[in-house]
Design a protein around this motif. Structure first.
Motif, PDB file in Angstrom:
ATOM      1  N   GLU A 190       4.111  19.189  57.602  1.00 30.48           N
ATOM      2  CA  GLU A 190       3.814  17.930  56.913  1.00 30.48           C
ATOM      3  C   GLU A 190       5.144  17.259  56.572  1.00 30.48           C
ATOM      4  N   LEU A 191       5.380  16.076  57.112  1.00 32.46           N
ATOM      5  CA  LEU A 191       6.656  15.397  56.905  1.00 32.46           C
ATOM      6  C   LEU A 191       6.680  14.577  55.623  1.00 32.46           C
ATOM      7  N   THR A 192       5.541  14.068  55.199  1.00 33.04           N
ATOM      8  CA  THR A 192       5.543  13.166  54.049  1.00 33.04           C
ATOM      9  C   THR A 192       4.849  13.753  52.832  1.00 33.04           C
ATOM     10  N   GLU A 193       4.528  15.062  52.862  1.00 37.22           N
ATOM     11  CA  GLU A 193       3.995  15.710  51.664  1.00 37.22           C
ATOM     12  C   GLU A 193       5.139  16.018  50.707  1.00 37.22           C
ATOM     13  N   SER A 194       4.836  15.974  49.426  1.00 39.61           N
ATOM     14  CA  SER A 194       5.842  16.264  48.407  1.00 39.61           C
ATOM     15  C   SER A 194       5.948  17.776  48.234  1.00 39.61           C
ATOM     16  N   LEU A 195       6.812  18.387  49.020  1.00 45.12           N
ATOM     17  CA  LEU A 195       6.887  19.848  49.049  1.00 45.12           C
ATOM     18  C   LEU A 195       7.301  20.437  47.701  1.00 45.12           C
ATOM     19  N   ALA A 196       8.228  19.784  47.023  1.00 44.86           N
ATOM     20  CA  ALA A 196       8.742  20.370  45.780  1.00 44.86           C
ATOM     21  C   ALA A 196       7.688  20.422  44.687  1.00 44.86           C
ATOM     22  N   MET A 197       6.628  19.618  44.836  1.00 43.48           N
ATOM     23  CA  MET A 197       5.618  19.566  43.779  1.00 43.48           C
ATOM     24  C   MET A 197       4.381  20.383  44.112  1.00 43.48           C
ATOM     25  N   HIS A 198       4.391  21.087  45.250  1.00 39.74           N
ATOM     26  CA  HIS A 198       3.248  21.926  45.575  1.00 39.74           C
ATOM     27  C   HIS A 198       3.104  23.040  44.547  1.00 39.74           C
ATOM     28  N   GLN A 199       1.882  23.373  44.221  1.00 35.87           N
ATOM     29  CA  GLN A 199       1.655  24.480  43.306  1.00 35.87           C
ATOM     30  C   GLN A 199       1.971  25.785  44.007  1.00 35.87           C
ATOM     31  N   VAL A 200       2.523  26.709  43.255  1.00 37.63           N
ATOM     32  CA  VAL A 200       2.957  27.973  43.808  1.00 37.63           C
ATOM     33  C   VAL A 200       2.162  29.102  43.178  1.00 37.63           C
ATOM     34  N   PRO A 201       1.576  30.010  44.010  1.00 37.39           N
ATOM     35  CA  PRO A 201       0.834  31.122  43.440  1.00 37.39           C
ATOM     36  C   PRO A 201       1.700  31.919  42.472  1.00 37.39           C
ATOM     37  N   GLY A 202       1.129  32.244  41.311  1.00 35.82           N
ATOM     38  CA  GLY A 202       1.831  33.064  40.349  1.00 35.82           C
ATOM     39  C   GLY A 202       2.700  32.285  39.376  1.00 35.82           C
ATOM     40  N   GLY A 203       2.764  30.966  39.479  1.00 38.48           N
ATOM     41  CA  GLY A 203       3.558  30.195  38.543  1.00 38.48           C
ATOM     42  C   GLY A 203       3.743  28.787  39.046  1.00 38.48           C
ATOM     43  N   SER A 204       4.083  27.857  38.126  1.00 37.83           N
ATOM     44  CA  SER A 204       4.273  26.474  38.529  1.00 37.83           C
ATOM     45  C   SER A 204       5.653  26.299  39.115  1.00 37.83           C
ATOM     46  N   PRO A 205       5.888  25.212  39.912  1.00 38.26           N
ATOM     47  CA  PRO A 205       7.225  24.963  40.451  1.00 38.26           C
ATOM     48  C   PRO A 205       8.277  24.878  39.359  1.00 38.26           C
ATOM     49  N   ALA A 206       7.948  24.235  38.218  1.00 35.23           N
ATOM     50  CA  ALA A 206       8.919  24.093  37.144  1.00 35.23           C
ATOM     51  C   ALA A 206       9.396  25.447  36.650  1.00 35.23           C
ATOM     52  N   GLU A 207       8.488  26.393  36.497  1.00 36.51           N
ATOM     53  CA  GLU A 207       8.859  27.719  36.021  1.00 36.51           C
ATOM     54  C   GLU A 207       9.770  28.427  37.017  1.00 36.51           C
ATOM     55  N   LEU A 208       9.450  28.280  38.309  1.00 35.39           N
ATOM     56  CA  LEU A 208      10.271  28.930  39.330  1.00 35.39           C
ATOM     57  C   LEU A 208      11.636  28.261  39.446  1.00 35.39           C
ATOM     58  N   ILE A 209      11.671  26.934  39.390  1.00 31.42           N
ATOM     59  CA  ILE A 209      12.946  26.205  39.431  1.00 31.42           C
ATOM     60  C   ILE A 209      13.805  26.600  38.239  1.00 31.42           C
ATOM     61  N   GLN A 214      13.729  29.390  36.571  1.00 30.69           N
ATOM     62  CA  GLN A 214      14.194  30.763  36.752  1.00 30.69           C
ATOM     63  C   GLN A 214      15.341  30.832  37.759  1.00 30.69           C
ATOM     64  N   LEU A 215      15.213  30.095  38.865  1.00 30.43           N
ATOM     65  CA  LEU A 215      16.210  30.165  39.931  1.00 30.43           C
ATOM     66  C   LEU A 215      17.520  29.478  39.540  1.00 30.43           C
ATOM     67  N   LEU A 216      17.432  28.332  38.877  1.00 36.47           N
ATOM     68  CA  LEU A 216      18.615  27.511  38.632  1.00 36.47           C
ATOM     69  C   LEU A 216      19.148  27.613  37.207  1.00 36.47           C
ATOM     70  N   GLY A 217      18.483  28.392  36.349  1.00 40.06           N
ATOM     71  CA  GLY A 217      18.969  28.570  34.994  1.00 40.06           C
ATOM     72  C   GLY A 217      18.764  27.347  34.120  1.00 40.06           C
ATOM     73  N   LEU A 218      17.630  26.665  34.322  1.00 41.26           N
ATOM     74  CA  LEU A 218      17.316  25.461  33.554  1.00 41.26           C
ATOM     75  C   LEU A 218      16.222  25.762  32.542  1.00 41.26           C
ATOM     76  N   THR A 219      16.085  24.889  31.556  1.00 35.55           N
ATOM     77  CA  THR A 219      14.913  24.976  30.682  1.00 35.55           C
ATOM     78  C   THR A 219      13.703  24.462  31.459  1.00 35.55           C
ATOM     79  N   ARG A 220      12.495  24.705  30.898  1.00 37.31           N
ATOM     80  CA  ARG A 220      11.298  24.280  31.622  1.00 37.31           C
ATOM     81  C   ARG A 220      11.244  22.756  31.744  1.00 37.31           C
ATOM     82  N   GLN A 221      11.619  22.040  30.698  1.00 43.65           N
ATOM     83  CA  GLN A 221      11.617  20.582  30.755  1.00 43.65           C
ATOM     84  C   GLN A 221      12.659  20.068  31.754  1.00 43.65           C
ATOM     85  N   GLU A 222      13.827  20.688  31.763  1.00 46.18           N
ATOM     86  CA  GLU A 222      14.852  20.307  32.743  1.00 46.18           C
ATOM     87  C   GLU A 222      14.358  20.567  34.162  1.00 46.18           C
TER      88      GLU A 222
END
Length: 388
Positions: A301-320, A322-330
């Protein structure tokens, strides 16, 4: 009747065939176990593919008489709990190539009583192994019969004649299982990236479709997998895809020289743009025919918003976060900015003031050591495979 010496010559070729055919059975070697049970007049023939004391039960393929009501799983549990100390009853004591026969007269009285209670009069056991360390066992169990039928020299001759072929077949089986494990790993990696893969044969018919491709096809109207073909509603795009597939088949056959594949785009309902690449499949030595894998269609899918897809086991914000050392709001703001939203648009979606969003963005850029939104998009695009 049991086999007499020399009688195995007539049935051995059939059994050898079943040994190798068993590699392609959904339940490996079930056909062999069934045939052995009939030939050896047995209650039960079991092929044990994995024996381990730290498992509740062995991994077994078992052929039983139709009216056999014995709970063999319970029998194994009782054996593990009460009789595993008896060397003759321990499968590990049988070395590859050994053939042993034992019955109630050969074990301790309480074990003999239990064998008799479940109508086990005699057991034949052998073991075979492959170089990688996988060991398997074949057990043939006879019940009480009148007159008694002990295992004959012909029975043992038959099993010994099968052992070299069981050993070779097990080596092939282990190799196939390793390749299957590798294929599953690679396919899961592609699914992780939401990269669909469709494999076609030399007639452009479907051979294999990975989970990501099926998910994309199921999600969007305008593309289907029907009658063994990739079918598109847009006829002009269908013709373009058919040409790309034909060119890939020709290139693989050596008629088209170096061919990196052809790109095709398809607009489906909802304004989504799908991208496809039809490329020749890798050549495999000593493998030919019309049903050899010939074309790979990569689908995404070229025009789907990949970064906003829901991820099994947690939301993208939570995973981002965890990976990048940001707060959930950040992390929420980072995901929205990576999708191309402006600070004000992202603030509105998050329900916060624009000034708060600006402060979050400054924190994000400082923590990641980047200068702005363009760098953030680059980082999240590279991180996407880890955020599924």
């Amino acid at each position: 009747m049991t086999q007499s010496p020399g009688a195995s010559i007539t049935v051995l070729p059939e059994l050898i065939g079943l040994v190798y055919e068993g590699l392609n059975e959904a339940t490996p070697w079930l056909g062999l176990a069934e045939r052995l049970r009939h030939l050896l007049v047995a209650r039960n023939v079991t092929v044990t593919l994995l024996h381990s004391d730290d498992r509740p039960s062995d991994l077994q393929v078992m052929s039983l008489e139709q009216d056999d009501e014995t709970d063999w799983l319970l029998a194994e549990q009782i054996h593990r709990e009460r009789f595993s100390h008896i060397e003759l009853m321990d499968p590990e004591s049988v070395l590859p190539g050994d053939v042993i026969v034992f019955g109630p007269d050969d074990v301790e009285p309480d074990c003999a009583a239990y064998m008799t209670s479940i109508n086990v009069a005699s057991c034949l056991r052998t073991c075979f192994a492959e170089p990688g360390g996988m060991r398997c066992w074949v057990d043939v169990v006879r019940g009480r019969q009148v007159p008694a039928q002990p295992f004959s020299a012909g029975d043992l001759e038959l099993i010994r004649g099968l052992l070299p072929h069981l050993t070779r077949a097990l080596g092939l089986y282990a190799r196939i299982q390793r390749q299957e494990a590798e294929r599953s790993i690679y396919e899961s990696c592609l699914d992780h990236l939401v990269l669909g893969c469709v494999l076609l044969d030399g007639d452009a018919r479907l051979l294999c479709v990975n989970r990501a491709a099926r998910a994309i096809v199921d999600k969007h109207q305008g593309i289907e997998l029907n009658n063994g073909r990739v079918q598109l509603q847009d006829r002009s795009v269908q013709r373009a895809l058919d040409r790309a597939i034909a060119n890939a088949i020709a290139a693989r056959a050596g008629q088209g020289g170096h061919h990196r594949g052809e790109l095709v785009r398809l607009h489906v309902q909802g304004g989504v743009l799908l991208g496809m690449l039809a490329a020749p499949a890798p050549l495999l030595d000593y493998y030919q025919g019309r049903h050899v894998p010939s074309v790979i269609i990569y689908l995404t899918e070229l025009t789907e918003s990949l970064a906003m897809h829901q991820v099994p086991g947690g939301s993208p914000a939570e995973l981002i976060a965890q990976l990048l050392g940001l707060t959930r709001q950040e992390a929420r703001l980072a995901a929205l900015l990576a999708c191309g939203q402006s600070i004000s648009e992202a603030a509105g979606q998050m329900g916060i003031a624009v000034t708060a969003a600006r402060n979050y963005s400054k924190n994000i850029y400082a923590k990641l050591g980047i200068k702005g939104q363009t760098d953030l998009v680059r980082i999240l695009c590279k991180s996407f495979a880890l955020l599924r």
